[in-house]
Enzyme design. Sequence first.
Site, mmCIF file in Angstrom:
data_model
loop_
_atom_site.group_PDB
_atom_site.id
_atom_site.type_symbol
_atom_site.label_atom_id
_atom_site.label_comp_id
_atom_site.label_asym_id
_atom_site.label_seq_id
_atom_site.Cartn_x
_atom_site.Cartn_y
_atom_site.Cartn_z
ATOM 1 N N GLY A 105 0.776 -1.235 0.000
ATOM 2 C CA GLY A 105 0.000 0.000 0.000
ATOM 3 C C GLY A 105 0.806 1.282 0.000
ATOM 4 N N LEU A 135 4.471 2.512 -5.262
ATOM 5 C CA LEU A 135 4.087 3.420 -6.339
ATOM 6 C C LEU A 135 2.573 3.394 -6.605
ATOM 7 C CD1 LEU A 135 4.659 5.082 -8.968
ATOM 8 C CD2 LEU A 135 5.196 2.905 -10.066
ATOM 9 N N TYR A 191 10.607 -13.586 -12.003
ATOM 10 C CA TYR A 191 9.498 -12.682 -11.692
ATOM 11 C C TYR A 191 8.295 -12.984 -12.572
ATOM 12 C CZ TYR A 191 6.896 -8.235 -11.559
ATOM 13 O OH TYR A 191 5.915 -7.270 -11.458
ATOM 14 N N PRO A 240 -1.009 -4.073 -15.918
ATOM 15 C CA PRO A 240 -0.602 -2.753 -16.380
ATOM 16 C C PRO A 240 0.649 -2.858 -17.250
ATOM 17 C CG PRO A 240 -0.482 -2.962 -13.966
ATOM 18 C CD PRO A 240 -0.612 -4.327 -14.533
ATOM 19 N N LYS A 276 18.737 10.109 -12.968
ATOM 20 C CA LYS A 276 20.010 10.364 -13.654
ATOM 21 C C LYS A 276 20.062 11.792 -14.183
ATOM 22 C CE LYS A 276 20.887 5.788 -15.585
ATOM 23 N NZ LYS A 276 21.230 5.083 -16.822
ATOM 24 N N ASP A 328 19.553 -4.186 -23.391
ATOM 25 C CA ASP A 328 18.340 -3.468 -23.765
ATOM 26 C C ASP A 328 17.085 -4.044 -23.118
ATOM 27 O OD1 ASP A 328 18.977 -2.327 -27.190
ATOM 28 O OD2 ASP A 328 18.793 -1.222 -25.303
#
Lengths: 316, 361
Positions: free
Chosen positions: B19, B22, B148, B176, B200, B283
């Site tokens: 909670g 993000l 993951y 999402p 950055k 990448d």
Amino acid sequence: TQGKAHSLVPLCSPTLLLFLYFKNEAVCVCVCVHWCILCCVHADAGETREVFQKHQPTHVIHLAAMVGGLFKNMRANLDFWRNNIYINDNVLQAAHEVDAVRVVSCLSTCIFPDKTTYPIDETMIHNGPPHKSNFGYSYAKRMLDVYNRAYHDQERGRFYTAVIPTNVFGPHDNFNIKDGHVLPGLIHKAYIAQKEGSPLVVWGSGTPRRQFIYSLDLARLFLWVLTEYQEVEPIILSVGEEEEVSIKEAAEAVVEVMRFKGQVTYDTTKADGQFKKTASNAKLRQYCPNFTFTPFKQALKETCDWFVANYDSARK
Amino acid sequence: MEDNILDQSAPMRVLVTGGTGLVGRAIQHVVREERGIREGEEWIFLSSTDANLMDAGETREVFQKHQPTHVIHLAAMVGGLFKNMRANLDFWRNNIYINDNVLQAAHEVDAVRVVSCLSTCIFPDKTTYPIDETMIHNGPPHKSNFGYSYAKRMLDVYNRAYHDQERGRFYTAVIPTNVFGPHDNFNIKDGHVLPGLIHKAYIAQKEGSPLVVWGSGTPRRQFIYSLDLARLFLWVLTEYQEVEPIILSVGEEEEVSIKEAAEAVVEVMRFKGQVTYDTTKADGQFKKTASNAKLRQYCPSFTFTPFKQGTFIHSTGNLRKTFWENSGECGLVFTVCLVLPSIALKETCDWFVANYDSARK
């Protein structure tokens, strides 16, 4: 943590017990002698760790699982998924913690994608959802392959791997008609039908097709994998595609071997399960071109003879 | 178990795991500032200090304590490309433990609804585009984060299994695309691409050094603002009736390259220095283009917050097309957006600069 033995296979699968009879090496005896204990504790991480710490295995053959035939799976996908994930996680992590150099786990051809081309091979495991009748079990087994790759990926040098047998049968199987697999179920039904003079009722249409591998043959190949097979990628252990038989043909073979004289009927109101799961054993043949499988009828006879001789104590 | 999962008369007691992350913070904001908390309702936002969800006992305890009727399950071990590549085993195991504990604890307290959170990065690596909800299990995921990915995919298996074995359980999941917004993890090494770029750029600006973008800049992503995701999450919690998951994303035409995203960050942060691309760095997946057709079927009028200064990052032709497409249904909302820009990237950057000291980094 999960419950204990009541939801797990309480005894060995046919494969591993037979190690006692034809291989007397220390590692095999050690595994066999402690097998029954291992079976009962796998769903609990602490108990699993304890037994691995106690025995400090260098090699592990991981066969323990919550298993069952079509009808048992259809009722309990959640339990099959969760219990098997717990077992696998506990065993692999405990093995890793005692620095076992080798773990060979056991998958199954029933875990392959339902919508697929045939024959299936080792590269296709994750290429689509499995058959819906046993998706809980199937995904849990598939995740063993993920574990192997992850241990190899993160813990350099770990060559944990898996084999993928087709339908296994043999002495010491679970002959329970409701929860067992098709061949032992047919053997048991034929035995009862013979005694009672009733028909042998085969569940389903009899048309689905299967490749059957005798437990002793699987055991021989397991030992080869344990010491010789060097990949993280799994390997299918099976008779060739041409040995595939229909359930009807399997039932007829049982009838012949058991010398059943009564009527054979097919209850088409019962589910058929997956129509076929034809697997390629090309990879095995590349490694072991000369391996000879026990002929089906001979293997079936040995199994039926064992069942009849051990009826009282057989799991059913 | 309740027969009607959409029984709006009974007040909800909503537990949100993760909670304070993000998405959790975005849901907090939307619930408190936009939707409001209704009479009798309770919203509990858990953080890792409330319970270690990798522990079954602690998870069960916190669920027993709060007795939620609804659960939004966001808690996970997450990280960007480079963190995943080093720890696939940990990502797999820890997330499986979290998910198993949360779903089982929710089931045991008879929660009628659990909405979990997947991600488009879990889809098959070899696939046709755009990807949609039916394709999750159609092949291995990208190898950089397979631990993951498989753990997240198994949330879908859990949902189907609970529905299959425990009749009436409509646990589901949303998918999402790349989420960004205030309260993100801005750690350069372990965070995701946009917060990494923002951090950055901030440092490069301070130190007068170049902004070094990792990788070639060519991979493409769809970005969804955390507040938009939060609004859609609340809709799913109470209105969406399927066990099958649903993709929550801007449309395919909103996909941008990492280079375009970097340029947008440079513009919003007003970075004046040099931008270089370190092509020795990985990448990751080249694209993960997801279809939001299912969402559009359910919510044709939902308007996403524009990515940056009142424009969409694609060609003028598409901009005009998008404007006219939108204006028919929600022209008023779109106009409001231009006049009082609610600019996702700018808001995020402003938040980061204002909260630099306390931001996760």
